[in-house]
Scaffold this active site. Structure first.
Site, short mmCIF file in Angstrom:
data_model
loop_
_atom_site.label_atom_id
_atom_site.label_comp_id
_atom_site.label_asym_id
_atom_site.label_seq_id
_atom_site.Cartn_x
_atom_site.Cartn_y
_atom_site.Cartn_z
N HIS A 97 0.85 -1.20 0.00
CA HIS A 97 0.00 0.00 0.00
C HIS A 97 0.89 1.25 0.00
CE1 HIS A 97 -2.90 3.00 1.23
NE2 HIS A 97 -3.85 2.16 0.83
N GLU A 169 -3.95 2.04 -7.27
CA GLU A 169 -4.27 3.11 -6.33
C GLU A 169 -3.36 4.30 -6.62
OE1 GLU A 169 -6.55 1.61 -2.59
OE2 GLU A 169 -4.46 2.05 -2.13
P1 13P Z 1 -9.68 6.18 0.57
O1 13P Z 1 -10.82 5.38 -0.03
O2 13P Z 1 -9.96 6.67 1.93
O3 13P Z 1 -9.21 7.24 -0.39
O4 13P Z 1 -8.46 5.16 0.74
C1 13P Z 1 -8.14 4.34 -0.33
C2 13P Z 1 -7.17 3.33 0.11
O5 13P Z 1 -6.07 3.66 0.50
C3 13P Z 1 -7.58 1.94 0.08
O6 13P Z 1 -6.51 1.10 0.29
#
Ligand code: 13P
Length: 255
Positions: A97, A169
């Site tokens: 992450h 992401e």
């Molecule tokens: P948010 O949905 O709060 O932007 O976070 C996304 C995330 O980091 C999921 O792993």
């Protein structure tokens, strides 16, 4: 393919009472969706994994960790291994992450070791990749994503690549209120799939799911997930509100 929604609860649910309230609310809301088609995974903090498994195992909801260490056991103070996570009944683990890359200096090599450990011990790795705002602005997205995927796959047998879930992401979308367009997401998905076919010779690449994560909510889920070519979402903040999280599930189901 069955769509997948993952809730990353991050470092929240600070007390036993808060955790229990969350689980009660989740179970109550889930009763409205007993036959959900979307695969659901919740990733609570490690101290809550066992309780989540106990409460959700029979309800067709999977539980995953937010991180693991790559060694299986031994003198690694503060760490948790894939086998430990597996042995309390979890099935998934989020790896790489952007918050771990940023705050814990996790690099691509560490992420690769963790992916291999997860696969070895029978956990599905949910591997996060994504570019920064600056990288996107200079048109470097495809290169950054390809590099992260290549590093992630070092010494991973080709036959096991389809077991990995990738989560796109973009760093600029996490914790913000901006999201890419569905075309931007599809472009990254195609970049990943092309790489898997052309460089690794994965023949059943349609089995590899690429999720989108970053500010997902029930209002923008149609943009980031509902097209047939998109595979699911990784949800942060909204997963802390069961009614909102399950609203996202029902919208995906209804599609
Ligand atoms: P948010 O949905 O709060 O932007 O976070 C996304 C995330 O980091 C999921 O792993």
């Amino acid at each position: 393919m069955q769509k997948l929604i993952v809730g990353n609860l991050k470092m929240n649910l600070l007390t036993v009472a808060e955790r229990d309230r969350y689980l009660e609310s989740f179970e109550r809301e889930l009763k409205n969706l007993p036959e959900h088609q979307t695969e659901i995974v919740l990733c609570p903090p490690a101290v809550h994994l066992e309780k989540f498994v106990e409460k959700l195992k029979l309800k067709n909801v999977f539980v995953g960790a937010q991180n693991i260490f790559w060694e299986e056991r031994g003198s690694f103070t503060g760490e948790i291994s894939a086998l430990m996570v597996k042995n309390v009944g979890c099935s998934h683990v989020i790896i790489g992450h952007s918050e771990r890359r940023k705050y814990f200096a996790e690099n691509d090599e560490a992420i690769n070791f963790k992916i291999r450990a997860a696969l070895k011990d029978g956990l599905t790795p949910i591997v996060c990749v994504g570019e920064s705002k600056e990288e996107r602005e200079i048109g470097d997205t495809a290169r950054v994503i390809s590099q992260q995927v290549n590093q992630a796959l070092v010494e991973v047998p080709i036959s096991r690549i389809t077991e990995i879930v990738f989560a796109y992401e973009p760093i600029w979308a996490v914790g913000s209120d901006v999201t890419p367009t569905s075309d931007d997401i599809l472009e990254v998905k195609i970049t990943i799939k092309k790489l898997l076919v052309e460089k690794y010779g994965v023949s059943d690449v349609e089995k590899v799911r690429v999720l989108y994560g970053g500010s997902v909510n029930s209002k923008n889920v149609s943009q980031v997930c509902l097209q047939p070519q998109l595979d699911g979402v990784l949800v942060g903040r909204e997963s802390l509100i069961p009614v909102e999280f399950l609203k996202i599930v029902s919208l995906i189901d209804a599609n």
